[in-house]
Design a protein around this motif. Structure first.
Motif, PDB file in Angstrom:
ATOM      1  N   SER A 251       0.814  -1.213   0.000  1.00 12.19           N
ATOM      2  CA  SER A 251       0.000   0.000   0.000  1.00 12.19           C
ATOM      3  C   SER A 251       0.847   1.262   0.000  1.00 12.19           C
ATOM      4  CB  SER A 251      -0.929   0.006   1.224  1.00 12.19           C
ATOM      5  OG  SER A 251      -0.170   0.008   2.421  1.00 12.19           O
ATOM      6  N   ASN A 252       2.089   1.175   0.514  1.00 13.24           N
ATOM      7  CA  ASN A 252       2.914   2.366   0.642  1.00 13.24           C
ATOM      8  C   ASN A 252       3.980   2.494  -0.430  1.00 13.24           C
ATOM      9  OD1 ASN A 252       1.712   3.521   2.971  1.00 13.24           O
ATOM     10  ND2 ASN A 252       2.692   1.949   4.232  1.00 13.24           N
ATOM     11  N   SER A 253       3.985   1.595  -1.418  1.00  9.16           N
ATOM     12  CA  SER A 253       4.999   1.706  -2.469  1.00  9.16           C
ATOM     13  C   SER A 253       4.870   3.020  -3.218  1.00  9.16           C
ATOM     14  CB  SER A 253       4.886   0.524  -3.436  1.00  9.16           C
ATOM     15  OG  SER A 253       3.636   0.519  -4.089  1.00  9.16           O
ATOM     16  N   SER A 254       3.640   3.562  -3.288  1.00  6.08           N
ATOM     17  CA  SER A 254       3.424   4.816  -4.018  1.00  6.08           C
ATOM     18  C   SER A 254       3.957   6.016  -3.247  1.00  6.08           C
ATOM     19  CB  SER A 254       1.932   5.006  -4.306  1.00  6.08           C
ATOM     20  OG  SER A 254       1.197   5.078  -3.091  1.00  6.08           O
ATOM     21  N   THR A 255       4.339   5.839  -1.976  1.00  6.03           N
ATOM     22  CA  THR A 255       4.869   6.963  -1.213  1.00  6.03           C
ATOM     23  C   THR A 255       6.335   7.234  -1.516  1.00  6.03           C
ATOM     24  OG1 THR A 255       5.463   5.565   0.686  1.00  6.03           O
ATOM     25  CG2 THR A 255       3.238   6.506   0.666  1.00  6.03           C
ATOM     26  N   PHE A 256       6.982   6.357  -2.300  1.00  5.48           N
ATOM     27  CA  PHE A 256       8.347   6.633  -2.738  1.00  5.48           C
ATOM     28  C   PHE A 256       8.268   7.456  -4.012  1.00  5.48           C
ATOM     29  CE2 PHE A 256      12.384   6.190  -4.702  1.00  5.48           C
ATOM     30  CZ  PHE A 256      13.306   6.030  -3.673  1.00  5.48           C
ATOM     31  N   ARG A 257       8.666   8.743  -3.930  1.00  8.95           N
ATOM     32  CA  ARG A 257       8.491   9.647  -5.069  1.00  8.95           C
ATOM     33  C   ARG A 257       9.775  10.438  -5.339  1.00  8.95           C
ATOM     34  NH1 ARG A 257       3.374  10.149  -2.316  1.00  8.95           N
ATOM     35  NH2 ARG A 257       4.348  11.744  -1.002  1.00  8.95           N
ATOM     36  N   PHE A 258      10.135  10.493  -6.590  1.00 13.21           N
ATOM     37  CA  PHE A 258      11.274  11.315  -7.007  1.00 13.21           C
ATOM     38  C   PHE A 258      11.018  12.785  -6.698  1.00 13.21           C
ATOM     39  CE2 PHE A 258      12.971  13.940 -10.584  1.00 13.21           C
ATOM     40  CZ  PHE A 258      14.305  13.916 -10.215  1.00 13.21           C
ATOM     41  N   ALA A 259       9.759  13.215  -6.794  1.00 16.06           N
ATOM     42  CA  ALA A 259       9.421  14.617  -6.538  1.00 16.06           C
ATOM     43  C   ALA A 259       9.768  15.044  -5.115  1.00 16.06           C
ATOM     44  CB  ALA A 259       7.934  14.852  -6.810  1.00 16.06           C
ATOM     45  N   ASP A 260       9.887  14.076  -4.196  1.00 21.75           N
ATOM     46  CA  ASP A 260      10.218  14.390  -2.802  1.00 21.75           C
ATOM     47  C   ASP A 260      11.719  14.385  -2.528  1.00 21.75           C
ATOM     48  OD1 ASP A 260       7.502  14.503  -2.238  1.00 21.75           O
ATOM     49  OD2 ASP A 260       7.392  12.389  -1.657  1.00 21.75           O
ATOM     50  N   LEU A 261      12.533  14.145  -3.552  1.00 24.07           N
ATOM     51  CA  LEU A 261      13.976  14.006  -3.354  1.00 24.07           C
ATOM     52  C   LEU A 261      14.592  15.279  -2.788  1.00 24.07           C
ATOM     53  CD1 LEU A 261      16.554  12.267  -3.816  1.00 24.07           C
ATOM     54  CD2 LEU A 261      16.715  13.332  -6.086  1.00 24.07           C
ATOM     55  N   GLU A 262      15.394  15.103  -1.741  1.00 32.73           N
ATOM     56  CA  GLU A 262      16.156  16.195  -1.148  1.00 32.73           C
ATOM     57  C   GLU A 262      17.644  15.948  -1.388  1.00 32.73           C
ATOM     58  OE1 GLU A 262      15.034  15.847   2.918  1.00 32.73           O
ATOM     59  OE2 GLU A 262      13.214  17.047   2.690  1.00 32.73           O
ATOM     60  N   THR A 263      18.418  17.028  -1.458  1.00 26.61           N
ATOM     61  CA  THR A 263      19.856  16.901  -1.720  1.00 26.61           C
ATOM     62  C   THR A 263      20.652  17.739  -0.741  1.00 26.61           C
ATOM     63  OG1 THR A 263      19.494  16.495  -4.088  1.00 26.61           O
ATOM     64  CG2 THR A 263      21.689  17.213  -3.421  1.00 26.61           C
ATOM     65  N   GLU A 264      21.649  17.127  -0.133  1.00 25.65           N
ATOM     66  CA  GLU A 264      22.622  17.807   0.717  1.00 25.65           C
ATOM     67  C   GLU A 264      24.005  17.503   0.156  1.00 25.65           C
ATOM     68  OE1 GLU A 264      24.736  17.350   5.098  1.00 25.65           O
ATOM     69  OE2 GLU A 264      22.863  16.281   4.685  1.00 25.65           O
ATOM     70  N   LEU A 265      24.680  18.507  -0.354  1.00 24.27           N
ATOM     71  CA  LEU A 265      25.982  18.301  -0.976  1.00 24.27           C
ATOM     72  C   LEU A 265      27.086  18.278   0.070  1.00 24.27           C
ATOM     73  CD1 LEU A 265      25.687  20.612  -4.116  1.00 24.27           C
ATOM     74  CD2 LEU A 265      25.303  18.151  -3.957  1.00 24.27           C
ATOM     75  N   THR A 266      28.115  17.499  -0.210  1.00 22.28           N
ATOM     76  CA  THR A 266      29.221  17.390   0.722  1.00 22.28           C
ATOM     77  C   THR A 266      30.011  18.690   0.807  1.00 22.28           C
ATOM     78  OG1 THR A 266      31.199  16.115   1.286  1.00 22.28           O
ATOM     79  CG2 THR A 266      30.788  16.484  -1.055  1.00 22.28           C
ATOM     80  N   LYS A 267      30.500  18.975   1.996  1.00 22.17           N
ATOM     81  CA  LYS A 267      31.377  20.131   2.190  1.00 22.17           C
ATOM     82  C   LYS A 267      32.840  19.713   2.165  1.00 22.17           C
ATOM     83  CE  LYS A 267      28.060  22.839   4.907  1.00 22.17           C
ATOM     84  NZ  LYS A 267      26.917  21.956   4.650  1.00 22.17           N
ATOM     85  N   GLU A 268      33.092  18.404   2.110  1.00 18.38           N
ATOM     86  CA  GLU A 268      34.456  17.887   2.103  1.00 18.38           C
ATOM     87  C   GLU A 268      34.620  16.867   0.972  1.00 18.38           C
ATOM     88  OE1 GLU A 268      35.158  16.285   5.968  1.00 18.38           O
ATOM     89  OE2 GLU A 268      35.077  18.236   6.962  1.00 18.38           O
ATOM     90  N   PRO A 269      34.658  17.322  -0.280  1.00 17.93           N
ATOM     91  CA  PRO A 269      34.812  16.381  -1.397  1.00 17.93           C
ATOM     92  C   PRO A 269      36.127  15.627  -1.327  1.00 17.93           C
ATOM     93  CG  PRO A 269      35.081  18.652  -2.145  1.00 17.93           C
ATOM     94  CD  PRO A 269      34.585  18.721  -0.732  1.00 17.93           C
ATOM     95  N   GLN A 270      36.073  14.366  -1.736  1.00 19.01           N
ATOM     96  CA  GLN A 270      37.256  13.524  -1.727  1.00 19.01           C
ATOM     97  C   GLN A 270      38.105  13.779  -2.982  1.00 19.01           C
ATOM     98  OE1 GLN A 270      36.117   9.295  -0.491  1.00 19.01           O
ATOM     99  NE2 GLN A 270      34.180  10.123  -1.238  1.00 19.01           N
ATOM    100  N   THR A 271      39.334  13.311  -2.913  1.00 21.40           N
ATOM    101  CA  THR A 271      40.210  13.379  -4.082  1.00 21.40           C
ATOM    102  C   THR A 271      39.851  12.244  -5.022  1.00 21.40           C
ATOM    103  OG1 THR A 271      42.001  14.324  -2.769  1.00 21.40           O
ATOM    104  CG2 THR A 271      42.592  13.334  -4.884  1.00 21.40           C
ATOM    105  N   ARG A 272      39.564  12.595  -6.245  1.00 22.82           N
ATOM    106  CA  ARG A 272      39.180  11.571  -7.220  1.00 22.82           C
ATOM    107  C   ARG A 272      40.421  10.924  -7.827  1.00 22.82           C
ATOM    108  NH1 ARG A 272      35.950  15.911  -8.584  1.00 22.82           N
ATOM    109  NH2 ARG A 272      37.157  16.281 -10.490  1.00 22.82           N
TER     110      ARG A 272
END
Length: 417
Positions: free
Chosen positions: A48-69
């Motif tokens: 019943s709750n599979s429909s509650t997973f939505r791309f429209a609700d996606l949140e993003t927090e970017l890293t403040k300490e990027p790694q060396t690639r």
């Protein structure tokens, strides 16, 4: 007890998502009422709750300490370096899915009693993002991976989801860490979606909480020393899966027990295991790959491409396997057959000169040629590379041409950036 067990397995299982099923379960198996209540709750909340997973609700927090690639794919060891970000979402009972989040990669907060750690309620997937010759980044048939992940999750009683919504989130994760995709025709960004039962409860039963996460990391060429055939150990004493089991699902419980057999294979000079099943020694998979045989039919002499059929839950329905079959049928150069194949058949084909090539296939390697099989005290030489493996290499080229954009606008290529 025997009679009620037969009723449960033969009559009641098809009704297991109905209220009638749960009521009768309680009548027939009063000693399992608690388990039945857990199962009813897990099934109803998951569906019943599979429909509650939505791309429209996606949140993003970017890293403040990027790694060396990494500066070069040549130094990469598969599965040991990871990108800056991960995707996480959690499902809990009646509330459904939390908002999916892209956040800096970090350790998951897991209680020592986390159910996945004790009862192996988990599943995973594996796919790659490729930097194409045209500068575009592609995924290869990713919706099929999302569908298979959902099927594995349902087998493990984990929460369900809409594959298309999860794929949209995955695409955004790749875009977030686009700089981590190796700009090389020999490397890729490996993507590992996974799901675990995350409630802290030491009690066997369906998952009550699910944590879904996706991590990524750059990988180099699968064959750093060149395209070389492998030797297989085919020992009927060991089986990877069995009828009615979970062999068609991508779960860690299918792979962990194989590690010991891999060590035994290495002790005998073999790089992989050819998994057999049953008294007739049916071949199923090779290592963690699907397996293909290219031989001549014993009656007609015509060339055939043969792979074991997906029956009895013994074999993972591989995305690469499906692609090889579809390509072969499109080309129409050989008869393409899915059927049970036994190791005595393979041995006879080798000894009579009918077996021309043999290879495994999967996401990590695309295709992997087989050069020999150790079976019942004999080392059977497979002539895959004797003529340069033209069939094996044809599939390798066709698939990698799609993945790296050398064939533009192919329907299997999902361009994300």
């Amino acid at each position: 007890f025997r009679a009620t067990f037969i009723i449960h397995t033969k009559v009641m299982q098809p009704l297991k998502f109905n209220k009638v099923y749960h009521q009768l379960m309680q009548q027939l198996f009063p000693w399992q009422q608690h388990y039945a209540r857990q199962l009813a709750t897990a099934c109803s909340s998951s569906s019943s709750n599979s429909s509650t997973f939505r791309f429209a609700d996606l949140e993003t927090e970017l890293t403040k300490e990027p790694q060396t690639r990494p500066s070069s794919v040549d130094s990469l060891v598969f599965g040991t370096q990871f990108s800056d970000h991960m995707l996480v979402a959690r499902h809990t009972g009646p509330t459904g899915w939390s908002r999916p989040r892209i956040e800096p990669i970090r350790c998951l907060p897991l209680h020592p009693a986390t159910k996945a750690l004790h009862y192996a309620l988990e599943c995973f997937e594996g796919l790659k993002a490729y930097w194409g010759v045209d500068g575009r980044v592609r995924l290869f048939r990713p919706l099929e991976n999302m569908k298979r992940l959902r099927a594995s999750a349902e087998r493990a009683t984990l929460a369900s989801f809409d594959p298309g919504e999860l794929l949209d989130c995955l695409r955004q994760l790749v875009r977030t860490d686009l700089a981590w995709v190796p700009r090389s025709q020999e490397g890729a960004l490996y993507i590992r979606p996974a799901m675990i039962a995350s409630e802290p409860r030491i009690a066997i039963g369906p998952a009550e909480e699910t944590t879904l996460f996706i991590i990524t990391g750059p990988v180099g060429p699968y064959y750093p020393t060149g395209f070389k055939p492998v030797t297989l150990l085919a020992d009927p004493e060991f089986a990877r899966a069995w009828p009615g089991g979970a062999g068609r699902s991508k779960m860690g419980s299918n792979y962990g027990p194989t590690c010991r057999i891999q060590l035994l294979a290495a002790e005998q000079g073999c790089q992989q295991v050819l998994w057999l099943f049953g008294p007739e020694h049916r071949i199923t998979e090779v290592g963690t790959m699907n397996v293909f045989l290219f031989w001549r039919c014993p009656s007609s002499g015509r060339p055939q491409l043969v792979t074991p059929a997906l029956t009895e839950d013994l074999i993972l329905p591989g995305i690469t396997r499906s692609s090889v079959l579809e390509l072969a049928r499109q080309w129409g150069d050989w008869e393409v057959i899915e059927r049970n194949v036994t190791m005595p058949e393979v041995a006879d084909a080798i000894q009579s000169g009918r077996l021309l090539e043999m290879f495994g296939c999967g996401t990590a390697c695309v295709v992997n040629p087989v050069g020999a099989i150790r079976y019942q005290g004999q080392l059977l030489q497979v002539p895959t590379m004797s003529e340069g493996a033209p069939v094996t290499m044809r599939f390798f080229k066709a698939l990698t041409d799609i993945q790296y954009g050398r064939i533009p606008q192919h329907p299997w290529a999902d361009i994300v950036a």
